[in-house]
Enzyme design. Structure first.
Site, PDB file in Angstrom:
ATOM      1  N   ASP A  78       0.801  -1.235   0.000  1.00  0.00           N
ATOM      2  CA  ASP A  78       0.000   0.000   0.000  1.00  0.00           C
ATOM      3  C   ASP A  78       0.834   1.284   0.000  1.00  0.00           C
ATOM      4  O   ASP A  78       0.303   2.372  -0.226  1.00  0.00           O
ATOM      5  CB  ASP A  78      -0.987   0.012   1.188  1.00  0.00           C
ATOM      6  N   HIS A 125       7.275  -7.086  -1.263  1.00  0.00           N
ATOM      7  CA  HIS A 125       6.250  -7.574  -2.202  1.00  0.00           C
ATOM      8  C   HIS A 125       5.886  -6.522  -3.255  1.00  0.00           C
ATOM      9  O   HIS A 125       4.938  -6.698  -3.997  1.00  0.00           O
ATOM     10  CB  HIS A 125       4.995  -8.029  -1.445  1.00  0.00           C
ATOM     11  N   THR A 173       1.645  -9.446  11.088  1.00  0.00           N
ATOM     12  CA  THR A 173       1.709 -10.419   9.994  1.00  0.00           C
ATOM     13  C   THR A 173       1.357 -11.795  10.532  1.00  0.00           C
ATOM     14  O   THR A 173       1.735 -12.140  11.665  1.00  0.00           O
ATOM     15  CB  THR A 173       3.086 -10.433   9.285  1.00  0.00           C
TER      16      THR A 173
HETATM   17  P1  OAD Z   1      -2.375 -11.631   6.783  1.00  0.00           P
HETATM   18  O1  OAD Z   1      -3.738 -11.187   6.383  1.00  0.00           O
HETATM   19  O2  OAD Z   1      -2.007 -13.042   6.495  1.00  0.00           O
HETATM   20  O3  OAD Z   1      -2.190 -11.422   8.357  1.00  0.00           O
HETATM   21  C1  OAD Z   1      -2.527 -10.216   8.970  1.00  0.00           C
HETATM   22  C2  OAD Z   1      -2.151 -10.323  10.442  1.00  0.00           C
HETATM   23  O4  OAD Z   1      -2.430  -9.086  11.053  1.00  0.00           O
HETATM   24  C3  OAD Z   1      -2.926 -11.378  11.224  1.00  0.00           C
HETATM   25  O5  OAD Z   1      -2.013 -12.166  11.992  1.00  0.00           O
HETATM   26  C4  OAD Z   1      -3.854 -10.571  12.131  1.00  0.00           C
HETATM   27  O6  OAD Z   1      -4.037 -11.189  13.399  1.00  0.00           O
HETATM   28  C5  OAD Z   1      -3.056  -9.293  12.292  1.00  0.00           C
HETATM   29  N1  OAD Z   1      -3.871  -8.096  12.557  1.00  0.00           N
HETATM   30  C6  OAD Z   1      -5.091  -7.765  12.068  1.00  0.00           C
HETATM   31  N2  OAD Z   1      -5.465  -6.553  12.473  1.00  0.00           N
HETATM   32  C7  OAD Z   1      -4.458  -6.075  13.255  1.00  0.00           C
HETATM   33  C8  OAD Z   1      -4.236  -4.850  13.964  1.00  0.00           C
HETATM   34  N3  OAD Z   1      -5.138  -3.876  13.963  1.00  0.00           N
HETATM   35  N4  OAD Z   1      -3.065  -4.718  14.653  1.00  0.00           N
HETATM   36  C9  OAD Z   1      -2.148  -5.712  14.671  1.00  0.00           C
HETATM   37  N5  OAD Z   1      -2.304  -6.882  14.014  1.00  0.00           N
HETATM   38  C10 OAD Z   1      -3.437  -7.067  13.320  1.00  0.00           C
HETATM   39  O7  OAD Z   1      -1.340 -10.603   6.151  1.00  0.00           O
HETATM   40  P2  OAD Z   1       0.225 -10.773   5.908  1.00  0.00           P
HETATM   41  O8  OAD Z   1       0.847 -11.582   6.985  1.00  0.00           O
HETATM   42  O9  OAD Z   1       0.762  -9.423   5.651  1.00  0.00           O
HETATM   43  O10 OAD Z   1       1.116 -11.163  -0.399  1.00  0.00           O
HETATM   44  O11 OAD Z   1       0.223 -11.604   4.566  1.00  0.00           O
HETATM   45  C11 OAD Z   1       1.416 -11.867   3.908  1.00  0.00           C
HETATM   46  C12 OAD Z   1       1.226 -11.827   2.410  1.00  0.00           C
HETATM   47  O12 OAD Z   1       0.148 -12.693   2.037  1.00  0.00           O
HETATM   48  C13 OAD Z   1       0.806 -10.469   1.878  1.00  0.00           C
HETATM   49  O13 OAD Z   1       1.901  -9.604   1.667  1.00  0.00           O
HETATM   50  C14 OAD Z   1       0.133 -10.806   0.578  1.00  0.00           C
HETATM   51  C15 OAD Z   1      -0.678 -12.009   1.047  1.00  0.00           C
HETATM   52  O14 OAD Z   1      -1.066 -12.888   0.108  1.00  0.00           O
HETATM   53  C16 OAD Z   1       1.010 -10.688  -1.643  1.00  0.00           C
HETATM   54  O15 OAD Z   1       0.102  -9.984  -2.004  1.00  0.00           O
HETATM   55  C17 OAD Z   1       2.117 -11.086  -2.535  1.00  0.00           C
END
Ligand code: OAD
Length: 270
Positions: A116, A131, A200
Site C-alpha cells: 500500500d 512484495h 503479519t
Molecule cells: P495476513 O492477512 O495473512 O495477516 C494479517 C495479520 O495481522 C494477522 O495475523 C492478524 O491477526 C493481524 N492483525 C489484524 N489486524 C491487526 C491490527 N489492527 N493490529 C495488529 N495486528 C493485526 O497478512 P500478511 O501476513 O501481511 O502477499 O500476509 C502476507 C502476504 O500474504 C501479503 O503480503 C500478501 C498475502 O497474500 C502478496 O500480495 C504477494
C-alpha cells in the site's frame, strides 16, 4: 480514555511494552517486519482471517503470473479496486511511530510485505517493500518500471515506451523476491539486536522465516499482533493488541491519565 477501554493494553502487555521500550533505548541496530495488520488500523483489509481478502478471492486466481496470463483484465480490475481503496486511506499512528524509530536508531531497517505504500507515505526511508508497491507498474515486454497513480488505470494499460502490456510491479505467488531486497533484508535480520514483527500472520515465505533467522543470529524478537500466530511461541515476547495502540507505546509510555485508570481498574479487580 474511558474506563475499561479495550484499546488500552492490560497490565501484562504494559509490562512487556515497557521492557521493549527499555531495550530500544539502548539498541543500535533494530529491524522491523510488517504485514497487513499494521494497515488494518487504517481501514485496509488483511488477507487472512474472518474478514480477510482471501475469504472471498482465491490468491491463485488474482495474484499469480498464471492468473495474469489467463485473464489480465480480471487481475487489473482487482488491483483497480484495491488502488481505489488504498487511495482513500491514510497511514496511522503505528506507521508514524516507525518513522520516529528510524530517526532514533543508528542502524534501522524496515521490511514490509505491504504494497500500500503507507510506510513511504508516512516518511519511512530505510525500507524494503519486499512484495512491491501497488503504485508501480512494470512492462511485460521491455521490463521498464515506473510509477502510475491513475485511478482507475485504463484496462488494459500499455507501456508508453513500447506499447507492451503493463502489470502491477508486485511479487505474486510463485515469484521470487527481488535479489537486492532479499539481500538487504537478510543482512538487516542477521545484524539486528531487536526484531519487531508487526501485524503479519507469519505464514507466507520467505517473510515467515525472518523471525527464526534473526533469532538464530542473536536478536531479541518481539511480535505485536491482534491475535496469536504460529510465530508467537518462537518469539521472546508476544504482545497482543492493535498496532496503532501498541507501536507508539514502544517509543513513549501512554498518557498518565490512562495509567491511572488502568491501575485503578487493576487494584479494583485485584
Ligand atoms: P495476513 O492477512 O495473512 O495477516 C494479517 C495479520 O495481522 C494477522 O495475523 C492478524 O491477526 C493481524 N492483525 C489484524 N489486524 C491487526 C491490527 N489492527 N493490529 C495488529 N495486528 C493485526 O497478512 P500478511 O501476513 O501481511 O502477499 O500476509 C502476507 C502476504 O500474504 C501479503 O503480503 C500478501 C498475502 O497474500 C502478496 O500480495 C504477494
Amino acid at each position: 480514555m474511558a474506563f475499561g477501554d479495550s484499546s488500552l493494553p492490560g497490565s501484562e502487555a504494559r509490562a512487556k511494552l515497557k521492557e521493549v521500550r527499555n531495550r530500544l533505548t539502548s539498541a543500535q541496530a533494530v529491524t522491523v517486519l510488517t504485514g497487513a495488520g499494521i494497515s488494518a488500523d487504517s481501514g485496509i483489509p488483511t488477507f487472512r482471517g474472518a474478514d480477510g481478502l482471501w475469504k472471498n478471492y482465491r490468491p491463485e486466481e488474482l495474484a499469480s503470473p498464471e492468473a495474469f496470463s489467463r485473464n489480465p483484465s480480471l487481475v487489473w480490475e482487482w488491483y483497480n479496486w484495491r488502488r481505489e481503496l488504498i487511495a482513500a486511506k491514510r497511514p496511522n499512528a503505528a506507521h508514524y511511530a516507525l518513522v520516529e524509530l528510524e530517526r532514533r536508531i543508528d542502524r534501522f531497517w524496515l521490511i514490509t510485505q505491504n504494497v500500500d505504500g503507507f510506510h513511504r507515505d508516512a516518511g519511512s526511508r530505510k525500507l524494503s517493500e519486499i512484495h512491491g508497491n501497488i503504485w508501480m507498474v512494470r512492462c511485460t515486454t521491455c521490463g521498464g518500471v515506473r510509477e502510475n497513480r491513475q485511478i482507475p488505470i485504463p484496462i488494459l494499460p500499455t507501456c508508453p515506451d513500447c506499447q507492451g502490456l503493463l502489470r502491477p510491479h508486485i511479487v505474486w505467488f510463485g515469484e521470487s523476491l527481488h535479489p537486492l531486497d532479499l539481500d538487504h533484508s537478510l543482512a538487516a535480520l542477521r545484524a539486528c539486536e531487536i526484531l519487531l514483527i508487526i501485524g503479519t500472520s507469519g505464514v507466507v515465505y520467505p517473510a515467515a522465516s525472518f523471525g527464526p533467522i534473526a533469532k538464530e543470529h542473536g536478536a531479541f524478537v518481539v511480535e505485536l499482533n491482534l491475535d496469536p500466530t504460529p510465530q508467537s511461541a518462537l518469539v521472546d515476547l508476544a504482545i497482543q493488541g492493535h498496532a496503532k495502540d501498541l507501536v507508539p507505546q514502544l517509543l513513549s509510555p501512554p498518557p498518565l491519565s490512562s495509567h491511572f485508570l488502568d491501575s485503578d481498574r487493576d487494584s479494583l479487580l485485584g
